[in-house]
Enzyme design. Structure first.
Site, PDB file in Angstrom:
ATOM      1  CG  HIS A   1       4.726 -16.137   3.234  1.00  0.00           C
ATOM      2  ND1 HIS A   1       4.909 -16.995   1.996  1.00  0.00           N
ATOM      3  CD2 HIS A   1       3.774 -16.937   3.847  1.00  0.00           C
ATOM      4  CE1 HIS A   1       4.208 -17.999   2.051  1.00  0.00           C
ATOM      5  NE2 HIS A   1       3.580 -18.303   3.148  1.00  0.00           N
TER       6      HIS A   1
ATOM      7  N   GLY B   1      13.553  -4.646   9.656  1.00  0.00           N
ATOM      8  CA  GLY B   1      13.310  -5.122  10.746  1.00  0.00           C
ATOM      9  C   GLY B   1      13.214  -3.798  11.810  1.00  0.00           C
TER      10      GLY B   1
ATOM     11  CG  HIS C   1      -1.633  -3.409   5.503  1.00  0.00           C
ATOM     12  ND1 HIS C   1      -0.692  -3.978   4.731  1.00  0.00           N
ATOM     13  CD2 HIS C   1      -2.570  -2.822   4.869  1.00  0.00           C
ATOM     14  CE1 HIS C   1      -1.054  -3.581   3.329  1.00  0.00           C
ATOM     15  NE2 HIS C   1      -2.227  -3.065   3.262  1.00  0.00           N
TER      16      HIS C   1
END
Length: 220
Positions: A106, A15, A127
């Site tokens: 996911h 995180g 990404h």
């Protein structure tokens, strides 16, 4: 002063990108309110970061759904779709205007994406690769390996809109990262460099999306 944009963050791990958003929000640099942080891993340190910042959290894991189906390709698909439908329900309950996937490991199916698109919620993803280059998992490692093989001389980081094809949504922001010959670019050091660039890209990508939402609010 416009109302802050309601944001849900999906995570799977440490995180650090979430922390960047929390910090800039508390400093008043992002006009956003993080309404919930959802993780698909119970021990994700990002949940702890959220709790410290008094942000509601939720743990939502696929295993429970897998146990309800046979371990066949059809069973696994059914489990994922049920998981995604429930994730959409959890997200929609908080009425966010935006969802940011920050290290969420996911792949989201139409069962998640369609209800959110219907509700006009913007979904963005971070990404660590250039558009179309290393879609999917382990992008940094795969890019580093390709550089060692002499196939590429740069990689990058992007924020993009989320569609059902993995990492193929329209880029919002792209930052190139060249590999430097002669420097000790071992994988660990290179990963660190990429992560530091990610923190800036996340803030810019979130800011651009906030701006887009605020512009649309004014048009309504």
């Amino acid at each position: 002063m416009a109302d802050p944009v309601r944001l849900t963050v999906l995570i799977s791990g440490n995180g650090s990108n979430l922390q960047a958003v929390i910090d800039k929000t508390s400093e008043g640099q992002l006009s956003t309110q993080i309404v919930r942080v959802i993780s698909n891993r119970k021990d994700a340190f990002g949940l702890e970061r959220a709790r410290k910042a008094n942000i509601p959290t939720q743990y939502h894991n696929l295993v429970k759904y897998k146990k309800q189906h046979p371990a066949t390709p059809e069973g696994i698909l059914a489990a994922r779709e049920e998981y995604d439908a429930e994730l959409a329900r959890l997200v929609l309950a908080d009425k966010p205007e935006m969802v940011a996937c920050l290290g969420f490991m996911h792949v989201l199916s139409p069962r998640f994406l369609e209800p959110l698109e219907e509700a006009k919620i913007k979904i963005i993803n971070l990404h660590p690769a250039l558009p179309g280059a290393f879609n999917g998992a382990n992008a940094i490692e795969r890019a580093h390996a390709a550089w060692l093989e002499g196939k590429i001389d740069k990689t990058g980081v992007m924020m993009h809109k989320v569609i059902s094809e993995v990492d193929m949504g329209t880029p919002i922001l792209v930052r190139e990262i060249p590999f430097v010959k002669g420097e000790d670019e071992d994988l660990h050091k290179f990963e660190q460099k990429v992560h530091e660039i990610e923190w800036g890209v996340v803030i810019e990508g979130v800011q651009l999306t906030i701006q887009e939402i605020q512009d649309e609010r004014q048009q309504r």
